[in-house]
Motif scaffolding. Structure first.
Motif, PDB file in Angstrom:
ATOM      1  N   ALA A 182       0.831  -1.340  -0.003  1.00 43.87           N
ATOM      2  CA  ALA A 182       0.215   0.069  -0.056  1.00 43.87           C
ATOM      3  C   ALA A 182       1.074   1.258  -0.201  1.00 43.87           C
ATOM      4  CB  ALA A 182      -0.941   0.090   1.165  1.00 43.87           C
ATOM      5  N   ALA A 183       1.903   1.206   0.781  1.00 45.05           N
ATOM      6  CA  ALA A 183       2.766   2.174   0.751  1.00 45.05           C
ATOM      7  C   ALA A 183       3.482   2.626  -0.522  1.00 45.05           C
ATOM      8  CB  ALA A 183       4.043   2.164   1.965  1.00 45.05           C
ATOM      9  N   ARG A 184       3.801   1.501  -1.109  1.00 43.24           N
ATOM     10  CA  ARG A 184       4.508   1.639  -2.495  1.00 43.24           C
ATOM     11  C   ARG A 184       3.493   2.233  -3.469  1.00 43.24           C
ATOM     12  NH1 ARG A 184       7.744  -3.264  -3.980  1.00 43.24           N
ATOM     13  NH2 ARG A 184       5.804  -4.332  -4.770  1.00 43.24           N
ATOM     14  N   MET A 185       2.010   1.713  -3.569  1.00 40.62           N
ATOM     15  CA  MET A 185       1.191   2.350  -4.413  1.00 40.62           C
ATOM     16  C   MET A 185       1.190   3.911  -4.124  1.00 40.62           C
ATOM     17  SD  MET A 185      -1.880  -0.156  -4.515  1.00 40.62           S
ATOM     18  CE  MET A 185      -1.542  -1.941  -3.767  1.00 40.62           C
ATOM     19  N   GLY A 193       5.749   0.241   5.821  1.00 38.60           N
ATOM     20  CA  GLY A 193       5.269   0.477   6.921  1.00 38.60           C
ATOM     21  C   GLY A 193       4.739   1.436   8.111  1.00 38.60           C
ATOM     22  N   ALA A 194       6.402   1.762   8.431  1.00 37.13           N
ATOM     23  CA  ALA A 194       6.376   2.870   9.453  1.00 37.13           C
ATOM     24  C   ALA A 194       6.065   4.228   8.829  1.00 37.13           C
ATOM     25  CB  ALA A 194       7.832   2.753   9.885  1.00 37.13           C
ATOM     26  N   VAL A 195       6.450   4.335   7.519  1.00 38.58           N
ATOM     27  CA  VAL A 195       6.077   5.836   6.924  1.00 38.58           C
ATOM     28  C   VAL A 195       4.433   5.808   6.766  1.00 38.58           C
ATOM     29  CG1 VAL A 195       6.489   7.087   4.712  1.00 38.58           C
ATOM     30  CG2 VAL A 195       8.236   5.660   5.460  1.00 38.58           C
ATOM     31  N   LEU A 196       3.942   4.781   6.264  1.00 37.94           N
ATOM     32  CA  LEU A 196       2.535   4.792   6.330  1.00 37.94           C
ATOM     33  C   LEU A 196       1.795   5.036   7.587  1.00 37.94           C
ATOM     34  CD1 LEU A 196       0.620   3.693   3.659  1.00 37.94           C
ATOM     35  CD2 LEU A 196       0.122   1.902   5.149  1.00 37.94           C
ATOM     36  N   ALA A 231      -8.845  -3.553  -4.179  1.00 37.28           N
ATOM     37  CA  ALA A 231      -9.699  -2.434  -3.932  1.00 37.28           C
ATOM     38  C   ALA A 231      -8.883  -1.105  -3.723  1.00 37.28           C
ATOM     39  CB  ALA A 231     -10.638  -2.603  -2.917  1.00 37.28           C
ATOM     40  N   PHE A 232      -7.802  -1.166  -3.204  1.00 37.81           N
ATOM     41  CA  PHE A 232      -7.040   0.023  -3.026  1.00 37.81           C
ATOM     42  C   PHE A 232      -6.397   0.616  -4.140  1.00 37.81           C
ATOM     43  CE2 PHE A 232      -2.899   2.293  -1.070  1.00 37.81           C
ATOM     44  CZ  PHE A 232      -3.641   3.289  -0.470  1.00 37.81           C
ATOM     45  N   TYR A 233      -5.979  -0.338  -5.074  1.00 37.82           N
ATOM     46  CA  TYR A 233      -5.115   0.043  -6.336  1.00 37.82           C
ATOM     47  C   TYR A 233      -6.246   0.744  -7.169  1.00 37.82           C
ATOM     48  CZ  TYR A 233      -2.743  -0.899 -10.698  1.00 37.82           C
ATOM     49  OH  TYR A 233      -2.065  -0.478 -11.749  1.00 37.82           O
ATOM     50  N   ARG A 234      -7.273   0.157  -7.254  1.00 35.02           N
ATOM     51  CA  ARG A 234      -8.287   0.665  -8.138  1.00 35.02           C
ATOM     52  C   ARG A 234      -8.799   2.257  -7.917  1.00 35.02           C
ATOM     53  NH1 ARG A 234     -11.107  -4.672  -9.007  1.00 35.02           N
ATOM     54  NH2 ARG A 234      -9.904  -5.563 -10.742  1.00 35.02           N
ATOM     55  N   SER A 256      -6.835   5.109   5.743  1.00 36.04           N
ATOM     56  CA  SER A 256      -8.220   4.269   5.333  1.00 36.04           C
ATOM     57  C   SER A 256      -7.522   2.822   4.959  1.00 36.04           C
ATOM     58  CB  SER A 256      -8.981   4.687   4.033  1.00 36.04           C
ATOM     59  OG  SER A 256      -9.131   6.073   4.257  1.00 36.04           O
ATOM     60  N   PHE A 257      -6.468   2.762   4.514  1.00 37.52           N
ATOM     61  CA  PHE A 257      -5.883   1.408   4.491  1.00 37.52           C
ATOM     62  C   PHE A 257      -5.601   0.667   5.714  1.00 37.52           C
ATOM     63  CE2 PHE A 257      -2.886  -2.060   3.345  1.00 37.52           C
ATOM     64  CZ  PHE A 257      -3.487  -2.499   2.245  1.00 37.52           C
TER      65      PHE A 257
END
Ligand code: KG4
Ligand code: ZN
Length: 361
Positions: A182-185, A193-196, A231-234, A256-257
């Protein structure tokens, strides 16, 4: 540790993934804990490159071990055994630590204690620091253990040291891996993870309505992050995050993620723990692995534990949640205490890249 008179001093080594780690422990007390992270070298590949990991472990391992001994205030003659991660992990990376352990065992005539990396994470919350405030609470077994890292998401019923049963696991990504993706997207780099977490703190988790993974396999104790990821990607596909440079939008997406990923984690944890608690008198939940550094997740796990009437323990230091060797020393000590290891033999240790926690013996 039952017997305060006995002092078991162990040099521990872990090279299972992209951290070159060595530590010295005295019973369950951590005397030194040295971690050389390769993460920045792997970042440009967006994940861990095994051959690069192997080379960097080889370059760094002596330095890390020497520093662990030096910082512990002990000498080699004080060390009674060498504990090393035998698996699971990247085969060629594990090999570096195991070969070094064999070489040192021969040189100093010491026994080798082969340890399971996941068992290390499971017991990391039982490690003690030098300061009084860094002593863990007493844990009685059976207990629950939750490992949440970049490679594993496992809820384990720990019957006693050395005997574990997995009661929930993931069918695809580990929680840390899902957060990293998710962070990469969102263009936040790797591992993210920590940045997110930092972004999520500033965002509104209700802003974007992502689906809560409601896998029909939830009752069977199976996590799955693939639907949430898709779903996150879309959702972000149509947004031009870089162009707009809309920080608020990124914060809200991160929140949200993370919110959904954590809800999914705690839902399954709670239902599986509840089920087992009707058969076993369990009072404690031990949590370890890199994602256990996340404060929002800790808060939710504490709330969950309160509802269940469980005590929850996290490692006393952030250096014990991600990959490290001190947890390997602690696991080795606890296994010796249980009589699970024979200290008189130098063992013929071979790497076990897929070693399952249920098959320790
Ligand atoms: O235990 P670990 O260091 O290595 C493995 O054994 O995998 O865990 C690494 C994982 C990565 O996915 C990383 O993004 C995640 O832990 N992580 C975090 C945080 N710090 C590290 N995830 C969420 N919040 C954090 N603060
Ligand atoms: Zn790990």
């Amino acid at each position: 540790m039952g017997n305060n008179l006995k002092k078991m001093r162990i040099l521990a080594i872990d090279t299972s993934c992209d951290e070159t780690a060595a530590a010295v422990t005295e019973n369950t007390k951590v005397l030194s804990n040295i971690i050389w992270s390769q993460a920045s070298a792997h970042a440009k590949f967006g994940g861990v490159m095994p051959s690069l990991a192997q080379r960097m472990h080889e370059e760094r391992i002596d330095w890390v071990i020497n520093k662990a001994i030096r910082d512990s205030g002990l000498l080699w003659i004080n060390i009674q055994a060498i504990a090393v991660t035998q698996g699971p992990g990247l085969a060629i990376a594990l090999g570096v630590g195991i070969n070094k352990a064999k070489q040192l065992a021969e040189q100093y005539r010491l026994p080798i204690l082969p340890i399971n990396h996941i068992e290390g994470h499971l017991l990391s919350a039982m490690a003690a620091g030098k300061k009084t405030k860094d002593r863990p609470e007493k844990v009685t077994f059976p207990a629950f253990g939750l490992v949440i890292s970049g490679g594993h998401t496992e809820l384990v019923l720990m019957e006693h040291i050395g005997k574990y049963r997995i009661i929930a696991k993931t069918s695809d990504d580990a929680l840390g891996e899902a957060l990293d993706k998710a962070a990469r997207m969102l263009g936040l780099g790797y591992p993210g993870g920590a940045v997110l977490e930092g972004m999520a703190e500033l965002g509104d988790a209700k802003k974007f309505n992502l689906p809560l993974p409601m896998s029909r396999r939830e009752n069977a104790g199976i996590w799955s992050y693939s639907g949430l990821k898709t779903a996150f990607y879309r959702m972000i596909e149509g947004m031009d995050l870089e162009k707009n440079n809309d920080k608020k939008q990124i914060y809200d997406l991160a929140a949200s993620f993370q919110n959904r990923a954590f809800q999914h984690l705690t839902r399954i944890c709670e239902s599986q723990c509840e089920r087992e608690m009707s058969n076993y008198p369990i009072r404690h939940l031990l949590v370890g692995g890199g994602v256990a550094a996340n404060m929002e997740l800790r808060r939710r796990l504490r709330q969950m534990a309160n509802r269940l009437g469980l005590k929850v323990s996290f490692p006393y230091s952030k250096k014990l949640v991600g990959d490290n060797a001190a947890m390997i020393g602690v696991a080795a000590d606890m296994n010796c205490d249980m009589g699970n290891h024979d200290l008189t033999v130098v063992q013929n240790v071979d790497r076990k890249p897929r070693w399952n926690i249920e098959e320790l013996k």
